[in-house]
Design an enzyme around this catalytic site. Structure first.
Site, short mmCIF file in Angstrom:
data_model
loop_
_atom_site.label_atom_id
_atom_site.label_comp_id
_atom_site.label_asym_id
_atom_site.label_seq_id
_atom_site.Cartn_x
_atom_site.Cartn_y
_atom_site.Cartn_z
N LYS A 102 -1.88 -5.17 16.11
CA LYS A 102 -0.65 -4.38 16.07
C LYS A 102 -0.87 -3.05 15.36
O LYS A 102 -0.39 -2.01 15.80
CB LYS A 102 0.47 -5.17 15.34
CG LYS A 102 0.85 -6.47 16.04
CD LYS A 102 1.89 -7.25 15.26
CE LYS A 102 1.40 -7.76 13.93
NZ LYS A 102 0.34 -8.77 14.00
N GLY A 112 -1.66 -7.84 7.31
CA GLY A 112 -2.81 -6.97 7.13
C GLY A 112 -3.05 -6.26 8.45
O GLY A 112 -3.45 -6.89 9.42
#
Ligand code: GDP
Ligand code: IMO
Ligand code: MG
Length: 422
Positions: A16, A40
């Site tokens: 992402k 993260g």
């Protein structure tokens, strides 16, 4: 004007961060709306690697506004460290980063309770990031949480924290864990509060002003669909709504102001933490780990890996209303001879075309596979759709079709430029 929600369509870590960085080029504002520093998000720009945990990945581009929305749970000490870490890398946050007054705070007792509950669960543990996310959202739902607005009000903060430390020390003692020092926590959090004060804003009003101006807003999802508290593989989930609806509740921007949903998925599947993963395969895990890939960006844990699961991504498409797909890590399959894709699950004679809610049943699901010939060529340097090997294009078209959304982006490497628009 276009407001875009970006979500993970699998179990998190779909890439992402990289896709957010690419799409931020077209956006004015990037907003995180849920999760905390359990996330993260990795972005590679010109040989430099950045890992973002709470700060939206949009911070890496100049002249973009970033917002940490009301739905996020924030460890303020950790956020200060992240902002400072970015500053050392030449990334400035000041006037371009806003923190919602109503975001809830994560405290050391949340992290300690997270760890203690995992120990108590033993072999049934969730495999959390131990960042205190579950207990912090628990306090929010129980209406006993502290928020950013409390942090920046010294008197109120002191009073509320005193009570919370007292209460949680009793619980920690019952677990046989060390109680916390009010003084130490108070000092560290007040210092973080002073540092963060200039960032604190009524982000709902700020975002609605932006909507009125016609700004393009990108909502950066954290975690993934199957870690959603409602739609994931409960209880092996995180504690927020990682699906598209979370972008609305976590920002205050209503559903009818949203224009599209982009789903990010890997060309295969990974999961970090416990819980069912129907297509898990040790050969793929060994292959990817040997390449130095698929280690957690937050905890460093090796990720579990498996074949692409279209039953899962189809479900993700349904609950998120995904319009467009970004498929990442296509290059991870460059050396695979025959690529498998799960097209259904089977338990005995019964076939499932959807993800069963019963976690024990899901754990027993055997994947039914379709096979695709591998392209056996490096794809890292490809920049145009037409230059991808035909077998790669066929594979990508097939998984998009099985998922039920339009393929918009294929990613062939971690770098910003290793992106193919379809
Ligand atoms: P996120 O949490 O969804 O942002 O994903 P993570 O950053 O935790 O994990 C994705 C990993 O894949 C990171 O190491 C990225 O740098 C890397 N990555 C993303 N897209 C690609 C790609 O297309 N190819 C390769 N080789 N790595 C990628
Ligand atoms: P990004 O945003 C992958 C997983 C944990 C565990 C479960 C619950 O980088 O995709 P938690 O600490 O949230 O209570 O842990 O959720 N998990 C993630 N897995 N990527 C993440 O974030 C994750 N955030 C949490 O491993 O299984
Ligand atoms: Mg990640």
């Amino acid at each position: 004007m276009s407001n875009t929600i970006l979500v993970g369509a699998q179990w998190g870590d779909e890439g992402k961060g990289k896709i957010i960085d690419v799409l931020t080029d077209q956006a004015d504002i990037v907003v995180r709306t849920q999760g905390g520093n359990n996330a993260g998000h990795t972005v590679h720009i010109g040989g430099q690697k950045y890992v973002l945990h709470l700060v939206p990945s949009g911070i890496l581009r100049k002249k973009k506004m970033c917002v940490i929305g009301n739905g996020v749970v924030v460890d303020p000490v950790n956020l200060v460290e992240e902002i400072e870490g970015l500053r050392k890398l030449g990334i400035k946050s000041g006037g371009n980063l806003f923190l919602s007054e109503t975001a809830h705070l994560v405290f050391p007792y949340h992290a300690e309770l997270d760890a203690q509950r995992e120990i108590l669960k033993g072999k049934n543990k969730i495999g959390t990031t131990k960042r205190g996310i579950g207990p912090a959202y628990g306090d929010k739902a129980a209406r006993t949480g502290l928020r950013v607005i409390d942090l920046v009000n010294p008197e109120r903060f002191k009073q509320k924290l005193e009570f919370k430390i007292k209460e949680n020390n009793e619980i920690l003692k019952a677990f046989g864990a060390k109680p916390l020092s009010f003084k130490q926590v108070h000092q560290a959090y007040r210092a973080a509060g002073d540092y963060l004060k200039p960032f604190v804003a009524n982000t709902v009003v700020l975002l609605h002003d932006a909507v009125r101006r016609g700004d393009n807003i990108l909502f950066e999802g954290a975690q993934g669909t199957f870690l959603d508290i409602d739609h994931g593989t409960y209880p092996f989930v995180t504690s927020s709504n990682t699906t598209a609806g979370g972008a609305c509740t976590g920002s205050g921007i209503p559903p009818h102001r949203m224009d599209r949903v982009v789903g990010v998925m890997k060309a295969y599947t990974t999961r970090v933490g416990e819980g069912p993963l129907p297509t898990e395969n040790s050969h793929i895990a060994d292959m990817l780990h040997a390449m130095g890939r698929e280690f957690g960006a937050t905890t460093g844990r090796p990720r579990r890996c498996g074949w692409f699961d279209s039953v899962a991504t189809r479900h993700a498409c349904m609950v998120n209303g995904i319009d467009q797909l970004a498929v990442t890590n296509v290059d991870g399959l460059d050396t695979v001879d025959t690529i498998k894709v799960c097209i259904a699950y089977r338990v005995g004679a019964k076939r499932y075309d959807y993800v069963p809610n019963d976690i024990e049943l899901l754990a027993r699901c055997q994947p039914v596979y379709a096979e695709f010939p591998g392209w056996l060529k490096p794809t890292h340097d490809v920049r145009k759709w037409k230059d991808l090997p035909t077998k790669t294009r066929n594979y990508l078209k097939a998984i998009a079709e099985l998922t039920g959304a339009k393929l918009a982006i294929a990613s062939v490497g971690p770098g910003r430029e290793q992106t193919i628009f379809v």
